[in-house]
Motif scaffolding. Structure first.
Motif, PDB file in Angstrom:
ATOM      1  N   GLY A   1       2.407  26.200  61.780  1.00 26.15           N
ATOM      2  CA  GLY A   1       2.778  27.173  60.777  1.00 26.15           C
ATOM      3  C   GLY A   1       2.892  26.505  59.417  1.00 26.15           C
ATOM      4  O   GLY A   1       2.096  25.636  59.066  1.00 26.15           O
ATOM      5  N   ARG A   2       3.893  26.895  58.662  1.00 24.07           N
ATOM      6  CA  ARG A   2       4.096  26.352  57.321  1.00 24.07           C
ATOM      7  C   ARG A   2       4.428  24.858  57.377  1.00 24.07           C
ATOM      8  O   ARG A   2       4.970  24.372  58.358  1.00 24.07           O
ATOM      9  N   LEU A   3       4.139  24.183  56.265  1.00 28.43           N
ATOM     10  CA  LEU A   3       4.694  22.842  56.069  1.00 28.43           C
ATOM     11  C   LEU A   3       6.132  23.041  55.608  1.00 28.43           C
ATOM     12  O   LEU A   3       6.374  23.516  54.488  1.00 28.43           O
TER      13      LEU A   3
ATOM     14  N   VAL B   1       8.205  17.644  53.327  1.00 27.76           N
ATOM     15  CA  VAL B   1       7.725  16.259  53.353  1.00 27.76           C
ATOM     16  C   VAL B   1       8.958  15.391  53.168  1.00 27.76           C
ATOM     17  O   VAL B   1       9.718  15.592  52.206  1.00 27.76           O
TER      18      VAL B   1
ATOM     19  N   THR C   1       7.448  24.874  49.292  1.00 30.61           N
ATOM     20  CA  THR C   1       7.927  24.035  50.395  1.00 30.61           C
ATOM     21  C   THR C   1       9.070  23.173  49.865  1.00 30.61           C
ATOM     22  O   THR C   1       9.594  23.439  48.769  1.00 30.61           O
TER      23      THR C   1
ATOM     24  N   LEU D   1       6.102  14.303  58.012  1.00 27.18           N
ATOM     25  CA  LEU D   1       5.773  15.681  57.654  1.00 27.18           C
ATOM     26  C   LEU D   1       6.399  16.591  58.701  1.00 27.18           C
ATOM     27  O   LEU D   1       6.316  16.288  59.899  1.00 27.18           O
TER      28      LEU D   1
ATOM     29  N   TYR E   1       6.155  20.284  60.300  1.00 33.25           N
ATOM     30  CA  TYR E   1       5.418  21.535  60.440  1.00 33.25           C
ATOM     31  C   TYR E   1       6.262  22.529  61.243  1.00 33.25           C
ATOM     32  O   TYR E   1       6.917  22.146  62.224  1.00 33.25           O
TER      33      TYR E   1
END
Lengths: 134, 134
Positions: free
Chosen positions: B3-5, B8, B51, B80, B82
């Protein structure tokens, strides 16, 4: 000043294998490779719902990614790209604060045909930052 | 599946300095620090329009970030995250494909009070991947 996170770039030793992995194992929307000779790389963009991942493979030994992969043979996160509205204003503000802009300090045309600049990673917690004017 | 990030994560040697830099030099919206003893870190989230950036500072020598900063004294991109809809289904699919889940393979509760898992960076181009169920 910082806008959206445009993309996270990951340097990879094998672009075909990395693309297949994101497509089939991670189930992401993976685009076709683009060869960018002026940047010394082949790139594959992965579309996430809110941003993109940019997989980077060096075109040759002179690529800016070659040395990074020599240090990180499995690959690794290479840079973050933040969007800005006015890249020259952003550059001047950053330089006034003592941050170092890589190269000659003039924007180049990046993978999205928009002006980009890179900031020195040592000035930003070991993170190479790309700014892209959108 | 991806799905979305969600964010970070960047490991930093000095959270106060890194927060100030993102707030004043980069002009981003920076939140207050949160101490997470169960993860061995203090975190600061930076809100971008699409994000988040998560700055991580180790709480002590036993922190999972301590060794990373010993290798990368200026700091660096650490992982990262996710988003996935069903973390157990994601885990089982990844394991069936041969990817290694870190720890005992059971989701833990992450910084957003949601179940998370980490995948072995050597299986994903040198990138430590966190999956968060949303």
């Amino acid at each position: 000043m910082l806008g959206r996170l445009n993309h996270v770039a990951i340097a990879v030793p094998d672009l075909a294998a990395a693309s297949a992995q994101y497509r089939t194992i991670l189930g992401a929307e993976v685009n076709e490779p683009q060869v960018l000779p002026e940047h010394g790389v082949t790139v594959v963009f992965i579309n996430l719902p809110n941003t993109k991942i940019e997989l980077l493979e060096p075109l040759d030994e002179a690529s800016p990614i070659t040395a990074f992969l020599a240090m990180n043979p499995s690959g690794g996160m290479h840079h973050l790209c933040y969007e800005v509205e006015d890249i020259l204003a952003a550059r001047d503000r950053l330089k006034a604060e003592g941050a170092r802009v890589l190269g000659d300090g003039e924007p180049k045309i990046g993978a999205h045909n928009k002006p980009v600049l890179f900031l020195h990673p040592k000035d930003f917690n070991g993170t190479l930052i790309e700014l892209e004017q959108v």
